[in-house]
Each structure stands twice: as C-alpha cells, then as structure tokens.
Scaffold this motif. Structure first.
Motif, short mmCIF file in Angstrom:
data_model
loop_
_atom_site.label_atom_id
_atom_site.label_comp_id
_atom_site.label_asym_id
_atom_site.label_seq_id
_atom_site.Cartn_x
_atom_site.Cartn_y
_atom_site.Cartn_z
N ASN A 192 0.85 -1.19 0.00
CA ASN A 192 0.00 0.00 0.00
C ASN A 192 0.89 1.24 0.00
OD1 ASN A 192 -2.21 1.64 0.09
ND2 ASN A 192 -2.60 1.34 2.28
N THR A 193 1.51 1.50 -1.14
CA THR A 193 2.41 2.65 -1.29
C THR A 193 1.99 3.44 -2.52
OG1 THR A 193 3.95 1.34 -2.63
CG2 THR A 193 4.38 1.44 -0.26
N VAL A 245 2.10 2.22 -6.27
CA VAL A 245 1.92 0.85 -5.78
C VAL A 245 3.17 0.03 -6.11
CG1 VAL A 245 0.56 -1.26 -6.02
CG2 VAL A 245 -0.58 0.95 -5.98
#
Length: 127
Positions: free
Chosen positions: A78-79, A82
């Motif tokens: 969850n960055t 992505v």
C-alpha cells in the motif's frame, strides 16, 4: 530376487521424485530467485538487478510459476506508487538447504576447474 525388485522400485520412485522436482525448479533462473528470496523479501526491480542476466519478461514468468507452486508469495504494498514485493513461503523455505548445497558444490567445482586449468597450463609451459 525380491530384494532386487525393491532396489529397482526404490530407484524408480527416486527418479520420479527427481523428475517432479526438476519440473518445478526447471530452467536457469528459479533456483537463483529462490536463493535470493530466502535472504529477504524483494521487489521486482531488486530481483531484476540481483539475478544477473535475466530479462524482465523471464523474471515475470518465473515468479508466476514459483507463485503457482506455492514457493513464493506476491504482496501488493500500500504505497504510492503501488509496489509489489515477493517473499519466500514457509514451504519455499524448505528449499534453502538445497540452494545452499548447490551453491557449496558450485563453489568447490569452480575452484577445482580453475586449479585444474592452472595445472594444465603450468604443465604445458614446462614442456
């Protein structure tokens, strides 16, 4: 006679098991990928750098095969942007000893070949 049959049966079963293993781990890259992931989870780009010579397309294919065989997990992080990280599964960790054994044998073999080449070269120079 029965003991001979048991030996043949044992050999056949071992060959079948080896064939199954080689089918799953076949190719030039899977063992290297597994060995890398035994040390730490890695992103795709890290694996691409670490496994020298593999193309992006081949890495994707090998990662999918390893995931299908439950040897690695693919985790979407969850960055932003992505990112995807790959990690060895507990089942995949059962191959760590095998990768270490293969690496140890490869190291010894490389040294043996190099020293054999030096020895042959030295003999040729003496002649």
């Amino acid at each position: 006679m029965e003991q001979e049959f048991d030996l043949v049966k044992d050999c056949s079963q071992k060959i079948l098991a080896i064939s199954d293993t080689m089918e799953i781990l076949n190719g030039k890259w899977k063992m290297s990928i597994i060995a890398c992931l035994c040390y730490k989870p890695m992103r795709y780009s890290e694996l691409l750098k670490e496994v020298k010579g593999i193309s992006g397309k081949m890495l994707s294919r090998e990662l999918k095969d390893l995931e299908i065989n439950e040897l690695i997990n693919r985790q979407v992080l969850n960055t932003a942007p992505v990112a995807v990280e790959y990690q060895i599964t507990d089942y995949g960790k059962s191959l760590k000893q095998l990768t270490n054994t293969i690496a140890d044998w490869g190291f010894i073999h490389r040294q043996r070949i190099i020293s054999g080449m030096k020895s042959r070269t030295e003999k040729q120079i003496v002649k």
